[in-house]
Design an enzyme around this catalytic site. Sequence first.
Site, short mmCIF file in Angstrom:
data_model
loop_
_atom_site.label_atom_id
_atom_site.label_comp_id
_atom_site.label_asym_id
_atom_site.label_seq_id
_atom_site.Cartn_x
_atom_site.Cartn_y
_atom_site.Cartn_z
N GLU A 71 -16.59 45.28 -4.25
CA GLU A 71 -17.15 44.65 -5.45
C GLU A 71 -18.09 43.48 -5.11
O GLU A 71 -18.50 42.74 -6.01
CB GLU A 71 -16.03 44.14 -6.35
CG GLU A 71 -15.05 45.20 -6.80
CD GLU A 71 -15.62 46.17 -7.82
OE1 GLU A 71 -16.85 46.13 -8.06
OE2 GLU A 71 -14.85 46.97 -8.37
N HIS A 90 -12.70 38.43 -9.61
CA HIS A 90 -12.60 39.73 -10.28
C HIS A 90 -11.15 40.18 -10.21
O HIS A 90 -10.55 40.21 -9.12
CB HIS A 90 -13.50 40.76 -9.61
CG HIS A 90 -13.23 42.17 -10.07
ND1 HIS A 90 -13.17 42.52 -11.40
CD2 HIS A 90 -12.97 43.31 -9.36
CE1 HIS A 90 -12.91 43.82 -11.50
NE2 HIS A 90 -12.78 44.32 -10.28
N HIS A 92 -7.81 42.79 -12.07
CA HIS A 92 -7.43 43.94 -12.89
C HIS A 92 -6.29 43.51 -13.81
O HIS A 92 -5.36 44.29 -14.05
CB HIS A 92 -7.00 45.11 -12.02
CG HIS A 92 -8.08 45.64 -11.14
ND1 HIS A 92 -7.84 46.57 -10.14
CD2 HIS A 92 -9.41 45.39 -11.09
CE1 HIS A 92 -8.97 46.85 -9.52
NE2 HIS A 92 -9.93 46.14 -10.08
N TYR A 117 -9.90 27.59 -27.33
CA TYR A 117 -9.84 27.53 -25.87
C TYR A 117 -10.61 28.66 -25.22
O TYR A 117 -11.14 28.49 -24.12
CB TYR A 117 -8.37 27.50 -25.41
CG TYR A 117 -7.71 26.25 -25.88
CD1 TYR A 117 -7.90 25.04 -25.22
CD2 TYR A 117 -6.93 26.25 -27.05
CE1 TYR A 117 -7.33 23.87 -25.68
CE2 TYR A 117 -6.35 25.08 -27.51
CZ TYR A 117 -6.55 23.89 -26.83
OH TYR A 117 -6.00 22.73 -27.30
N HIS A 157 -12.15 48.83 -16.76
CA HIS A 157 -11.94 48.31 -15.41
C HIS A 157 -11.26 46.94 -15.44
O HIS A 157 -10.11 46.82 -15.01
CB HIS A 157 -13.31 48.24 -14.71
CG HIS A 157 -13.24 47.91 -13.26
ND1 HIS A 157 -14.30 48.14 -12.40
CD2 HIS A 157 -12.27 47.36 -12.49
CE1 HIS A 157 -13.97 47.75 -11.18
NE2 HIS A 157 -12.73 47.27 -11.21
#
Length: 234
Positions: A71, A90, A92, A117, A157
């Site tokens: 990535e 990044h 999941h 927030y 994703h």
Amino acid sequence: MSAAREELAATGAHLASLGLSPGSSGNLSIREADRVLITPTGADLAALDADGLSVLDLDGTHLAGPRPSKEFPLHTAFYRRDPTTRAVIHLHSRHAAAISCRPAWSEHSALPPITPYYVMRVGQTPLLPYAPPGDAQQAADLEQLPFPFRAALLQNHGPVVSGTSLTAAVDAAVELEETAALLLALGQSPARLLTTDETRVLADRYGTPWSPGGRCAADGDHGGGGDQLGSHTG
């Protein structure tokens, strides 16, 4: 060992402890001048080796260390897009990944302004169309989006967030996950969203991106009641 390497390893362990990085999923990076330290491919964020990080330049060229996460184009796209970016995360994480499987709330943000927030710590979060993990074109599309943002959802994703520091990126990633969890908990129940004016005040005060004219709370709303989530989920 540099402080940045130690900070990246500690951050990986922290995110794993929060349950936001199942298995060997997720990747982190931090920028040092014109170099990027990034987690290697297949790395377990709970047990990162601070001395075993990959080193890239801002164009993504592999300079040293093990093979970087697939990535890496997303990370370098954020750094090139905004010179103030110092860290990219990044994940999941479950709830944000679930929201990424739904249609975006607006062109500029997959999630609506449901809490102050979310606006204060994350800001608008575009949904990028599905692409295989590591797709260079998806990263190029992210880099070229013509409006400001510091976080995005990759369709089907998960989330990718940036920050002016690793701490800021962690705060944004956690807040994005909590906002996604809240939206899933609400389901199709009617819910008040922040109004356009309320969102603008927060974005201006905290310096977070929220584009005027995006599908923020309904301008047709009267009495300051905000938009209703149940009518804006598609």
